[in-house]
Design an enzyme around this catalytic site. Structure first.
Site, PDB file in Angstrom:
ATOM      1  N   ARG A  35       0.467  -1.539   0.067  1.00 52.14           N
ATOM      2  CA  ARG A  35       0.262  -0.229   0.027  1.00 52.14           C
ATOM      3  C   ARG A  35       1.257   1.082  -0.099  1.00 52.14           C
ATOM      4  NH1 ARG A  35      -4.708  -1.991   3.628  1.00 52.14           N
ATOM      5  NH2 ARG A  35      -5.797  -2.265   2.333  1.00 52.14           N
ATOM      6  N   GLY A 334      -9.354  -8.134  -0.001  1.00 50.10           N
ATOM      7  CA  GLY A 334      -7.320  -8.474   0.941  1.00 50.10           C
ATOM      8  C   GLY A 334      -7.321  -9.767   0.813  1.00 50.10           C
TER       9      GLY A 334
HETATM   10  P1  ADP Z   1     -11.510 -11.665   0.641  1.00 45.12           P
HETATM   11  O1  ADP Z   1     -10.626 -10.878   1.443  1.00 45.12           O
HETATM   12  O2  ADP Z   1     -10.670 -11.534  -1.349  1.00 45.12           O
HETATM   13  O3  ADP Z   1     -12.864 -10.375   0.041  1.00 45.12           O
HETATM   14  P2  ADP Z   1     -13.688 -13.357   1.666  1.00 45.12           P
HETATM   15  O4  ADP Z   1     -12.594 -12.341   2.802  1.00 45.12           O
HETATM   16  O5  ADP Z   1     -14.508 -13.109   1.296  1.00 45.12           O
HETATM   17  O6  ADP Z   1     -12.307 -12.918   0.199  1.00 45.12           O
HETATM   18  O7  ADP Z   1     -13.034 -14.544   1.985  1.00 45.12           O
HETATM   19  C1  ADP Z   1     -11.885 -15.740   2.683  1.00 45.12           C
HETATM   20  C2  ADP Z   1     -11.871 -16.323   3.305  1.00 45.12           C
HETATM   21  O8  ADP Z   1     -12.869 -17.280   3.473  1.00 45.12           O
HETATM   22  C3  ADP Z   1     -10.275 -16.739   3.849  1.00 45.12           C
HETATM   23  O9  ADP Z   1     -10.384 -16.895   5.088  1.00 45.12           O
HETATM   24  C4  ADP Z   1     -11.121 -18.761   3.868  1.00 45.12           C
HETATM   25  O10 ADP Z   1     -10.198 -19.635   4.511  1.00 45.12           O
HETATM   26  C5  ADP Z   1     -12.118 -18.637   3.397  1.00 45.12           C
HETATM   27  N1  ADP Z   1     -12.900 -20.168   2.857  1.00 45.12           N
HETATM   28  C6  ADP Z   1     -13.459 -19.959   1.330  1.00 45.12           C
HETATM   29  N2  ADP Z   1     -13.508 -21.278   1.269  1.00 45.12           N
HETATM   30  C7  ADP Z   1     -14.071 -22.083   2.395  1.00 45.12           C
HETATM   31  C8  ADP Z   1     -14.992 -22.558   2.461  1.00 45.12           C
HETATM   32  N3  ADP Z   1     -14.871 -23.208   1.983  1.00 45.12           N
HETATM   33  N4  ADP Z   1     -14.651 -23.013   3.983  1.00 45.12           N
HETATM   34  C9  ADP Z   1     -14.414 -22.538   5.376  1.00 45.12           C
HETATM   35  N5  ADP Z   1     -13.598 -21.403   5.129  1.00 45.12           N
HETATM   36  C10 ADP Z   1     -13.427 -20.441   3.795  1.00 45.12           C
HETATM   37 MG    MG Z   2     -11.263 -11.036   3.607  1.00 43.74          MG
END
Ligand code: ADP
Ligand code: MG
Length: 375
Positions: A35, A334
């Site tokens: 960042r 993130g």
């Molecule tokens: P981003 O930050 O890219 O927007 P999110 O915060 O929505 O993504 O999601 C990320 C989290 O989702 C990760 O910590 C990951 O471990 C969790 N995750 C993804 N698939 C699963 C699953 N099938 N079961 C539990 N947690 C999951």
């Molecule tokens: Mg996230």
């Protein structure tokens, strides 16, 4: 939106709102300075045009003036990156002179998150012009992102400009087919994004724990999978849409742990005592094929628990497909950015957004207060 091209900065003191909300370890070393580096083009341009800089940024969510949340580590890092002395002001009444000065964590100020006009007046009194380059904070109306912009000649920095034009471009005029890859933990976080893409995208590929409310709505067993109850009804409404693609196979574990028992499931019914933690190989391959044919790909949310190596393969396969895709590739979120970095692919996409919430709100078609005020 007004940009740096519209602002006279020569010999002026310019207040620049930056997003230096970086992750720190226990010893307050910066874990990832992306960042800070992302703000350099704006800061260097302003310096080369003869501006003196007064930087404003937040770190974490201070309740008081906790020294652990001082911006000192970021001031030191910026000093190295710019090759200039960066002085840190203790508070708004004691701002030292200098070509590059940084205010302390602006969330130490009570009125900051309340968009307090009096606090904004105090910021404005310190400068002749205002630039916002903090895309990650542009979805919040705070004194340093909104109110102050009304009080000084103001414009967007280069990072904010690029984030807004890239993310709006996905909605307004994407090269087709437009493919959205949406995963992560919760459907309810991303329902707005799904709805926005339902109108505009050609295909929506669902992964992560997001898929379980869809499967629950279709009557499949979800076992102990993370399946958000409040997501089931919205998922039921979306599940019938032809554009929405769901996994056909899964990888399951007993617990959310790397050393748990692991099992590949041929379908999407998760037995009791198991939780779905990744999409299966057939799903990842199918998604990779859709991504390869896309004119534009937007990715938000990992396909599984990528932090746990035994459940990272689906996210890795999709990330590799996005990195190799000939179309325009844009990644927001993130954890999605962290996954790309973990696979060494962060430089292989066209745009890696610095804003989590802000990038989703923009893609949903919402207007961001920190952007609106610069229009
Ligand atoms: P981003 O930050 O890219 O927007 P999110 O915060 O929505 O993504 O999601 C990320 C989290 O989702 C990760 O910590 C990951 O471990 C969790 N995750 C993804 N698939 C699963 C699953 N099938 N079961 C539990 N947690 C999951
Ligand atoms: Mg996230």
């Amino acid at each position: 939106m007004r940009t740096l091209d519209d602002l006279d900065v020569e010999s002026k003191r310019v207040l620049v709102r930056v997003d230096f909300n970086v992750p720190l370890d226990e010893d307050r070393n910066i874990i990832d300075d992306a960042r800070i580096r992302a703000a350099l083009p704006t800061l260097e341009e302003l310096r080369s045009r003869g501006a003196r800089l007064l930087l404003a940024a937040h770190l974490g969510r201070p309740k008081d003036r906790e020294p652990e949340l001082s911006l000192r580590p970021t001031a030191e890092r910026l000093s190295e990156l710019l090759g200039e002395d960066v002085r840190l002001a203790r508070d708004l009444d004691e701002v030292p002179d200098g070509d590059v000065v940084m205010l302390e964590n602006i969330r130490y100020e009570k009125g900051e998150t309340k968009n307090d006009p009096e606090l904004a007046e105090r910021y404005a009194a310190l400068a002749d012009a205002y630039v916002n380059d903090a895309f990650g904070a542009a979805h919040r109306a705070h004194a340093s992102t909104e109110a102050v912009a009304r009080l000084l000649p103001s414009a967007a920095g280069r990072l904010l400009e690029r984030e807004v034009s890239t993310l709006r471009g996905i909605l307004d005029d994407p090269a087709r087919p437009l493919v959205a890859v949406v995963g992560g933990a919760k459907v309810t976080d991303k329902i707005g994004v799904l709805e926005a893409f339902l109108e505009r995208a050609d295909a929506i590929l669902i992964g992560g724990a997001m898929c379980f409310p869809f499967f629950a709505a279709q009557g499949h067993g979800v076992g102990d999978s993370l399946c958000e109850e409040a997501g089931i009804e919205p998922a039921r409404k979306l599940a019938g849409q032809e554009k929405i693609q769901l996994p056909e196979d899964l990888v399951a574990g007993r617990e959310f742990k790397a050393d748990t028992e692991r099992r590949e499931l041929d379908g999407v019914d998760v037995p009791d005592g198991w939780m779905g933690l990744d999409v299966g190989a057939a799903t990842a391959e199918r998604y990779a094929g859709v991504i390869a044919e896309a004119g534009t790909v937007f990715w938000n949310g990992p396909m599984g628990a990528f932090e746990l190596e035994p459940f990272a393969a689906g996210t890795r396969r999709v990330a590799e497909a996005i990195a190799a895709a000939p179309g325009t590739t844009v990644v927001g979120g993130g954890d999605s950015a962290a996954a790309l970095a973990q696979f060494g692919l962060a430089d292989e996409v066209d745009h890696l957004s610095t804003g989590g919430g802000a990038s989703l709100e923009l893609v949903e078609g919402k207007s961001l207060p920190g952007v609106e005020v610069l229009q």
